[in-house]
Motif scaffolding. Sequence first.
Motif, short mmCIF file in Angstrom:
data_model
loop_
_atom_site.label_atom_id
_atom_site.label_comp_id
_atom_site.label_asym_id
_atom_site.label_seq_id
_atom_site.Cartn_x
_atom_site.Cartn_y
_atom_site.Cartn_z
N VAL A 146 41.81 -93.86 -50.77
CA VAL A 146 42.57 -95.01 -51.28
C VAL A 146 44.03 -94.62 -51.48
O VAL A 146 44.95 -95.27 -50.96
CB VAL A 146 41.97 -95.52 -52.60
CG1 VAL A 146 42.91 -96.55 -53.26
CG2 VAL A 146 40.60 -96.13 -52.36
N PHE A 147 44.26 -93.53 -52.21
CA PHE A 147 45.64 -93.13 -52.51
C PHE A 147 46.34 -92.54 -51.29
O PHE A 147 47.54 -92.76 -51.09
CB PHE A 147 45.66 -92.17 -53.69
CG PHE A 147 45.28 -92.83 -54.99
CD1 PHE A 147 46.03 -93.88 -55.49
CD2 PHE A 147 44.17 -92.42 -55.69
CE1 PHE A 147 45.68 -94.51 -56.67
CE2 PHE A 147 43.80 -93.05 -56.88
CZ PHE A 147 44.57 -94.09 -57.36
N ARG A 148 45.63 -91.80 -50.46
CA ARG A 148 46.24 -91.24 -49.26
C ARG A 148 46.79 -92.34 -48.37
O ARG A 148 47.93 -92.26 -47.89
CB ARG A 148 45.24 -90.39 -48.49
CG ARG A 148 45.84 -89.77 -47.22
CD ARG A 148 44.93 -88.74 -46.60
NE ARG A 148 43.71 -89.32 -46.07
CZ ARG A 148 42.50 -89.15 -46.58
NH1 ARG A 148 42.35 -88.41 -47.66
NH2 ARG A 148 41.44 -89.70 -46.02
N ASN A 149 46.00 -93.39 -48.16
CA ASN A 149 46.44 -94.48 -47.31
C ASN A 149 47.60 -95.25 -47.91
O ASN A 149 48.53 -95.66 -47.20
CB ASN A 149 45.27 -95.43 -47.03
CG ASN A 149 44.37 -94.93 -45.92
OD1 ASN A 149 44.72 -94.98 -44.75
ND2 ASN A 149 43.21 -94.42 -46.28
N LEU A 150 47.59 -95.46 -49.21
CA LEU A 150 48.69 -96.19 -49.85
C LEU A 150 49.98 -95.39 -49.85
O LEU A 150 51.07 -95.93 -49.61
CB LEU A 150 48.29 -96.58 -51.28
CG LEU A 150 47.24 -97.69 -51.40
CD1 LEU A 150 46.85 -97.92 -52.85
CD2 LEU A 150 47.72 -98.99 -50.76
N ILE B 212 45.77 -88.90 -34.61
CA ILE B 212 44.97 -88.03 -35.48
C ILE B 212 44.79 -88.68 -36.86
O ILE B 212 43.70 -88.67 -37.45
CB ILE B 212 45.62 -86.65 -35.62
CG1 ILE B 212 45.55 -85.90 -34.28
CG2 ILE B 212 44.94 -85.82 -36.71
CD1 ILE B 212 46.28 -84.59 -34.26
N GLU B 213 45.87 -89.28 -37.36
CA GLU B 213 45.78 -89.98 -38.64
C GLU B 213 44.79 -91.14 -38.57
O GLU B 213 43.99 -91.36 -39.48
CB GLU B 213 47.16 -90.49 -39.04
CG GLU B 213 47.16 -91.32 -40.32
CD GLU B 213 48.46 -92.05 -40.51
OE1 GLU B 213 48.46 -93.09 -41.20
OE2 GLU B 213 49.48 -91.60 -39.96
N SER C 175 39.62 -93.94 -39.65
CA SER C 175 38.39 -94.49 -39.08
C SER C 175 37.17 -93.76 -39.59
O SER C 175 36.14 -94.36 -39.89
CB SER C 175 38.45 -94.44 -37.56
OG SER C 175 39.53 -95.19 -37.06
N ARG C 176 37.29 -92.43 -39.70
CA ARG C 176 36.18 -91.63 -40.22
C ARG C 176 35.85 -92.05 -41.64
O ARG C 176 34.68 -92.28 -41.98
CB ARG C 176 36.56 -90.16 -40.18
CG ARG C 176 35.53 -89.21 -40.80
CD ARG C 176 36.18 -87.90 -41.18
NE ARG C 176 37.23 -88.11 -42.17
CZ ARG C 176 38.18 -87.21 -42.45
NH1 ARG C 176 38.23 -86.09 -41.77
NH2 ARG C 176 39.08 -87.46 -43.39
N ASP C 177 36.87 -92.17 -42.48
CA ASP C 177 36.64 -92.57 -43.87
C ASP C 177 36.04 -93.97 -43.95
O ASP C 177 35.16 -94.24 -44.78
CB ASP C 177 37.96 -92.55 -44.66
CG ASP C 177 38.45 -91.14 -44.91
OD1 ASP C 177 37.67 -90.19 -44.70
OD2 ASP C 177 39.62 -90.98 -45.31
N PHE C 178 36.51 -94.86 -43.07
CA PHE C 178 36.01 -96.23 -43.10
C PHE C 178 34.53 -96.28 -42.73
O PHE C 178 33.73 -96.94 -43.40
CB PHE C 178 36.81 -97.10 -42.15
CG PHE C 178 36.37 -98.53 -42.13
CD1 PHE C 178 36.55 -99.34 -43.22
CD2 PHE C 178 35.75 -99.07 -41.00
CE1 PHE C 178 36.13 -100.66 -43.22
CE2 PHE C 178 35.33 -100.38 -40.98
CZ PHE C 178 35.53 -101.18 -42.09
N VAL C 179 34.14 -95.57 -41.66
CA VAL C 179 32.74 -95.55 -41.26
C VAL C 179 31.88 -94.92 -42.34
O VAL C 179 30.80 -95.42 -42.68
CB VAL C 179 32.56 -94.80 -39.92
CG1 VAL C 179 31.08 -94.64 -39.59
CG2 VAL C 179 33.25 -95.56 -38.80
N ARG D 143 39.42 -86.59 -32.13
CA ARG D 143 40.31 -85.81 -33.00
C ARG D 143 40.57 -84.43 -32.42
O ARG D 143 41.72 -83.95 -32.43
CB ARG D 143 39.69 -85.70 -34.39
CG ARG D 143 40.54 -84.87 -35.35
CD ARG D 143 39.92 -84.80 -36.74
NE ARG D 143 40.63 -83.85 -37.56
CZ ARG D 143 41.76 -84.11 -38.18
NH1 ARG D 143 42.33 -85.30 -38.05
NH2 ARG D 143 42.35 -83.20 -38.92
N ASN D 144 39.55 -83.77 -31.92
CA ASN D 144 39.74 -82.43 -31.36
C ASN D 144 40.65 -82.46 -30.14
O ASN D 144 41.54 -81.61 -29.98
CB ASN D 144 38.39 -81.82 -30.99
CG ASN D 144 37.56 -81.45 -32.21
OD1 ASN D 144 38.08 -81.43 -33.33
ND2 ASN D 144 36.29 -81.19 -32.01
#
Length: 349
Positions: free
Chosen positions: A249-253, A183-184, A189-193, A147-148
Motif C-alpha cells: 500500500v505505502f510503496r505504491n503510494l 520490473i516495477e 502485479s505479483r502483489d495484486f495476484v 521479471r528475470n
Amino acid sequence: MEFQTVEQYRALIDHSTDVIVLFDKTGVIQFASPAVETMLGYDPNELIGEQAFSLIHPDDREQAVEAFNQIVGAPSQSTKKQEHRLRHADGSWVWAESVTTNRTESDIEGFVINTREITERKRNEKQLEKRTEQLEALNRVVRHDIRNDMSVILGWGEQLQKHVTDEGQDALDRVLRKSRHVIELTEISRDFVESLVSDDTTEVKPVDLQQYIKTELAAVRESYPNAQFDVSGDISDVSVRANEMLSSVFRNLFENAVQHNNEETPVITVTYVDRDETVRVRIADNGPGIPDEQKEQIFGKGKRGLDSSGSGIGLYLVHTLTDQFGGDVWVEDNDPKGAVFIVELQKAE
C-alpha cells in the motif's frame, strides 16, 4: 408467535423450500416433505421405506454415516453442516447441505434431516478454484520469467552506459527507464495476484504501522534520490488491523507521488493523524494534482475497474488491500498545489 396446531406445523413444512426428512434408528425414511420433489424429483411417498443413506453419493456416504453415528444415543444433538451429493430421480447428482438432529426422545421418535440445495454454490466454488489456479500460474510467469528476463535486459543495458556515444545516450536512458518500469509493474502485479489468491491476505492481524512506513520510506528514498520525502511530526507507535501486504500500500503510494510529479524536485510529505478508532496517513505531494472527476476513477472504483484513467493497477491494488483491511483510501487537493492521498486504517484492539 407460537404454533398451536398440527395444521400450522404442517403448513410450515409444506411451504418450506428446505427438504425435511424423518428416519428411524435403522436409517429407514418415515417421512419426506413436499420440497423433496422440487430438489430431487421424487414424490415424497416414493421415498418412505427407503434407506436415507442410499441417496448419498458413495464417495460422500462414509462421512455422512460417521457424522450420524456421533449423535446416536445423544438426544437433541445435531451434526455439523454436511456437504454431500444426493441422487436425483433422473440419475444425476445434486449438491446439498444437511444437518441431522437426534429427536428419538421426543414425540417425533426419530432423526430429522434438514437439507437445502447448494449445487449453484458448489459450481461457483469450482469456477473460483479454477480461476485461482490460473492466477497463480500467471503470478509465477510474472514473478519468475518476465521479471528475470527484464532484470537481465536492465543489467546489460546498464553495462552499455560506458560505451554509447552522446547521441545514443538518450535512447539508452529511455530503454533503462522502461526496463525499470516493467520490473516495477511485475512487482505490483505479483502483489495484486497474491492479494487475491493467498490465504495470508484473508487474515487481518495487528501490525506495526510505524515499521511499515519507515521501511517503505527508506526504500523509496534509495530508488528516487532526486525526490524529497519529509515526515511531518511523529508517526506514533500504534498497531493497525492489516497484514504484510500493508507494505505494498505505502510503496505504491510513495512511488506514485514521485512518478506522476512534474516538478524538478518532487516533495512528498507524510503526516500521521490519530483518531479515536482509526489512524490516517496523509501522503501529500507538490505535483499537478488530480481533477475532481478523476478522484474516484484512479482507484479503479465503480464499473470501470482496471480500465479507469489515472495511475493504473498500482492504485487499484492500494484500494483493494485497504478494503480487505477494513480501511479506506481516497484523494484530496493539496494546498497550494498537488494531491493528498489519505489511507485510513482501523486500530488494532
